[in-house]
Design an enzyme around this catalytic site. Structure first.
Site, PDB file in Angstrom:
ATOM      1  N   ASP A  13       0.821  -1.220   0.000  1.00  0.00           N
ATOM      2  CA  ASP A  13       0.000   0.000   0.000  1.00  0.00           C
ATOM      3  C   ASP A  13       0.851   1.265   0.000  1.00  0.00           C
ATOM      4  O   ASP A  13       0.466   2.290   0.550  1.00  0.00           O
ATOM      5  CB  ASP A  13      -0.954   0.033   1.218  1.00  0.00           C
ATOM      6  CG  ASP A  13      -1.790  -1.229   1.316  1.00  0.00           C
ATOM      7  OD1 ASP A  13      -2.345  -1.629   0.275  1.00  0.00           O
ATOM      8  OD2 ASP A  13      -1.874  -1.806   2.402  1.00  0.00           O
ATOM      9  N   LYS A  16       2.199   1.980  -5.188  1.00  0.00           N
ATOM     10  CA  LYS A  16       2.833   1.430  -6.394  1.00  0.00           C
ATOM     11  C   LYS A  16       1.976   1.705  -7.623  1.00  0.00           C
ATOM     12  O   LYS A  16       2.492   2.045  -8.691  1.00  0.00           O
ATOM     13  CB  LYS A  16       3.045  -0.088  -6.237  1.00  0.00           C
ATOM     14  CG  LYS A  16       4.009  -0.454  -5.139  1.00  0.00           C
ATOM     15  CD  LYS A  16       4.085  -1.952  -4.918  1.00  0.00           C
ATOM     16  CE  LYS A  16       2.875  -2.561  -4.282  1.00  0.00           C
ATOM     17  NZ  LYS A  16       2.567  -2.116  -2.918  1.00  0.00           N
ATOM     18  N   ASN A  38      -5.709 -10.107  -4.278  1.00  0.00           N
ATOM     19  CA  ASN A  38      -5.679  -9.645  -2.889  1.00  0.00           C
ATOM     20  C   ASN A  38      -5.031  -8.270  -2.773  1.00  0.00           C
ATOM     21  O   ASN A  38      -4.943  -7.720  -1.687  1.00  0.00           O
ATOM     22  CB  ASN A  38      -4.942 -10.644  -1.985  1.00  0.00           C
ATOM     23  CG  ASN A  38      -3.591 -11.049  -2.529  1.00  0.00           C
ATOM     24  OD1 ASN A  38      -3.374 -10.991  -3.734  1.00  0.00           O
ATOM     25  ND2 ASN A  38      -2.683 -11.449  -1.684  1.00  0.00           N
ATOM     26  N   ALA A  39      -4.566  -7.732  -3.880  1.00  0.00           N
ATOM     27  CA  ALA A  39      -3.984  -6.385  -3.841  1.00  0.00           C
ATOM     28  C   ALA A  39      -5.073  -5.373  -4.165  1.00  0.00           C
ATOM     29  O   ALA A  39      -6.143  -5.727  -4.645  1.00  0.00           O
ATOM     30  CB  ALA A  39      -2.884  -6.246  -4.877  1.00  0.00           C
ATOM     31  N   HIS A  41      -4.520  -1.727  -5.957  1.00  0.00           N
ATOM     32  CA  HIS A  41      -3.750  -0.557  -6.370  1.00  0.00           C
ATOM     33  C   HIS A  41      -4.723   0.545  -6.744  1.00  0.00           C
ATOM     34  O   HIS A  41      -5.541   0.374  -7.649  1.00  0.00           O
ATOM     35  CB  HIS A  41      -2.882  -0.874  -7.594  1.00  0.00           C
ATOM     36  CG  HIS A  41      -1.820  -1.880  -7.304  1.00  0.00           C
ATOM     37  ND1 HIS A  41      -1.113  -1.902  -6.135  1.00  0.00           N
ATOM     38  CD2 HIS A  41      -1.328  -2.891  -8.043  1.00  0.00           C
ATOM     39  CE1 HIS A  41      -0.235  -2.883  -6.167  1.00  0.00           C
ATOM     40  NE2 HIS A  41      -0.351  -3.512  -7.305  1.00  0.00           N
TER      41      HIS A  41
HETATM   42  P1  GDP Z   1      -0.513   0.304  -3.783  1.00  0.00           P
HETATM   43  O1  GDP Z   1      -1.233  -0.961  -3.491  1.00  0.00           O
HETATM   44  O2  GDP Z   1       0.931   0.262  -3.419  1.00  0.00           O
HETATM   45  O3  GDP Z   1      -0.733   0.788  -5.181  1.00  0.00           O
HETATM   46  O4  GDP Z   1      -1.135   1.422  -2.836  1.00  0.00           O
HETATM   47  P2  GDP Z   1      -2.681   1.669  -2.501  1.00  0.00           P
HETATM   48  O5  GDP Z   1      -3.403   2.054  -3.694  1.00  0.00           O
HETATM   49  O6  GDP Z   1      -3.229   0.559  -1.676  1.00  0.00           O
HETATM   50  O7  GDP Z   1      -2.558   2.883  -1.469  1.00  0.00           O
HETATM   51  C1  GDP Z   1      -2.071   4.086  -1.823  1.00  0.00           C
HETATM   52  C2  GDP Z   1      -3.150   5.115  -1.505  1.00  0.00           C
HETATM   53  O8  GDP Z   1      -2.560   6.369  -1.349  1.00  0.00           O
HETATM   54  C3  GDP Z   1      -4.170   5.285  -2.596  1.00  0.00           C
HETATM   55  O9  GDP Z   1      -5.414   5.617  -2.050  1.00  0.00           O
HETATM   56  C4  GDP Z   1      -3.614   6.446  -3.423  1.00  0.00           C
HETATM   57  O10 GDP Z   1      -4.600   7.171  -4.143  1.00  0.00           O
HETATM   58  C5  GDP Z   1      -3.045   7.286  -2.323  1.00  0.00           C
HETATM   59  N1  GDP Z   1      -1.879   8.068  -2.692  1.00  0.00           N
HETATM   60  C6  GDP Z   1      -0.827   7.698  -3.459  1.00  0.00           C
HETATM   61  N2  GDP Z   1       0.098   8.670  -3.485  1.00  0.00           N
HETATM   62  C7  GDP Z   1      -0.373   9.665  -2.679  1.00  0.00           C
HETATM   63  C8  GDP Z   1       0.136  10.918  -2.268  1.00  0.00           C
HETATM   64  O11 GDP Z   1       1.234  11.333  -2.618  1.00  0.00           O
HETATM   65  N3  GDP Z   1      -0.630  11.662  -1.411  1.00  0.00           N
HETATM   66  C9  GDP Z   1      -1.856  11.252  -0.976  1.00  0.00           C
HETATM   67  N4  GDP Z   1      -2.532  12.029  -0.148  1.00  0.00           N
HETATM   68  N5  GDP Z   1      -2.367  10.058  -1.351  1.00  0.00           N
HETATM   69  C10 GDP Z   1      -1.632   9.282  -2.183  1.00  0.00           C
END
Ligand code: GDP
Length: 426
Positions: A13, A16, A38-39, A41
């Site tokens: 999370d 990515k 289970n991810a 993004h």
């Molecule tokens: P992933 O599984 O690694 O892709 O990450 P997730 O999607 O589960 O979680 C990242 C969350 O942080 C998402 O809701 C994104 O929209 C949000 N997000 C990503 N980069 C930023 C940022 O720079 N600032 C803020 N406020 N939210 C972000």
């Protein structure tokens, strides 16, 4: 040809998906190489907000070929749902831009059921599984009882194979868990309903990737979880059942001979963790609540509140190392803007000794975080696009992290949108 892997450095999370969405503009092929649905993004772009569970985040760029690689496990039912949701939002998903490795393993409903049965049996010792059947299906794969999605192309042989797997699986379902046996006809009907629509997408992704490589195309590998969830190098057994490490990306894609040129490790500016297991730099109570609210820390796939805490340099350095990161994207910097002072975990105290090395998992339960406070910046940095325009305290924070983890921070994200990012000229 250029190849790059975008991987998580911590518990997952980290953001990515948003990095793949950004970086994929320079790539022809985007490959998910491990894990299942289970991810989650999260990608926010001109089409809207999406939680991608299985489909690679390159799907929004029409000309990009997206691959679910050999190392993935594919549940056809939610995949059909995900394809439908994307199409409803006006995104083209076709046999041309979504390919599934014929060697990807099918997640069946009985895998999901077994996941839930085992979590229920474990009671308060549960692992915190997302109950998508991921551990049971990888278990079957390594016991050579998995069914490859390419077998859908051979219906006569498929039925006999499914029958023999069910005969074996029902021994566990009935005798260990006392649940009702899985029925062959219902399983074949389910495959007809959800597997058949995927047939045009199924291919030998090795052939496709080798051709892409010969033509000088650029390939981006997308990891699904963070390094600390790696089955071999993570916080075992609170890991996933696959290998989100960059080193596995070519193997899990279908073309083991591909080499990776660069590895972008995604690190969140603070720590979060979904599920059970040791999480040394954890905050509780009101300070955790504030950070969780500020960061919107609820799982994209499950809606579960994430555990939160300050950035953990011990775990991050370890993650950078096992991922072989060549550069870092530091995400969610904007979230820290509310803090007067920002704690950073610089070491763990284990058995009265302070260490900077990430310990063997058996020691993690007893590890205590050692914090250092650095000044906050207390201003909204989300409109900033230029590194030099960041407040000095924010730059100091970034440069301290960079020095401590020994890897250049090239991207700093200050909001969830595609353009809410600072590309650092270094
Ligand atoms: P992933 O599984 O690694 O892709 O990450 P997730 O999607 O589960 O979680 C990242 C969350 O942080 C998402 O809701 C994104 O929209 C949000 N997000 C990503 N980069 C930023 C940022 O720079 N600032 C803020 N406020 N939210 C972000």
């Amino acid at each position: 040809m250029a190849t790059c892997a975008i991987v998580g450095i911590n518990w997952g999370d980290e953001g990515k998906g948003r990095m793949v969405d950004l970086i994929s503009r320079d790539y022809d092929v985007v490959v998910r190489y491990q894990g299942g649905n289970n991810a989650g993004h999260t990608v926010i772009n001109e089409y809207g907000k999406f939680a991608l569970n299985l489909i690679p985040s390159g799907i929004f760029r029409g000309e990009v070929i997206n691959i679910l690689g050999t190392g993935t496990v594919v549940d056809p039912e939610p995949l059909c749902g995900e394809i439908g949701r994307l199409r409803d939002a006006g995104i083209s998903v076709s046999a041309d831009n979504l390919k599934i490795s014929d060697r990807a393993t099918i997640v069946f409903p009985f895998h999901r059921e077994l996941d839930a049965l085992e979590e229920a049996r474990l009671g308060d010792k549960k692992y915190g599984s997302t109950k998508r059947g991921i551990a049971p299906v990888y278990g079957d794969k390594y016991q050579k009882k998995g069914i490859h999605i390419g077998e859908l192309q051979y219906p006569e042989k498929l039925k006999a194979h499914v029958a023999s797997v069910l005969e074996w699986k029902n021994l566990t379902i009935q005798n260990v868990y006392g649940a009702a046996p899985v029925v062959l006809d219902a399983t074949m009907a389910w495959l007809d309903r959800f597997g058949a629509p995927l047939l045009p997408h199924i291919t030998d992704t090795g052939i496709l990737l080798r051709k892409a490589s010969a033509e000088g195309k650029n390939v981006l590998f997308e990891a699904q979880l963070g390094a600390l969830r790696d089955i071999d190098y993570g916080i075992y057994p609170y890991t996933s059942s696959s290998t989100p490490l960059a080193a596995y990306a070519p193997v899990g894609s279908g073309a083991p001979s591909l080499k990776i040129d660069s590895v972008i490790g995604v690190v969140k500016a603070y720590s979060t963790c979904v599920g059970e297991g040791p999480f040394v730099a954890e905050w509780f109570g009101p300070e955790a609540e504030k950070l969780r609210e500020a960061g919107g820390e609820y799982g994209a796939a499950t809606g579960r509140p994430r555990r939160v805490g300050p950035l953990d340099l011990v775990a991050t350095r370890y993650g950078v190392n096992v991922q072989g990161a060549t550069q870092i994207a530091l995400t969610k910097m904007d979230v820290l803007s509310y803090l007067d002072e920002i704690p950073i975990c610089t070491g763990y105290e284990v058995n009265g000794r302070v260490t900077q090395e990430f310990p063997f998992h058996s020691e993690l339960d007893d590890a205590k975080p050692v914090y250092r406070n650095v000044p906050g910046w207390k201003e909204d940095i989300s409109p900033v696009r230029d590194y030099a325009a960041l407040p000095a305290a924010a730059r100091d924070y970034i440069e301290l992290v960079e020095k401590e983890i020994g890897c250049p921070i090239s991207y700093i994200s200050v909001g969830p949108g595609r353009d809410e990012i600072i590309l650092r000229d270094r």
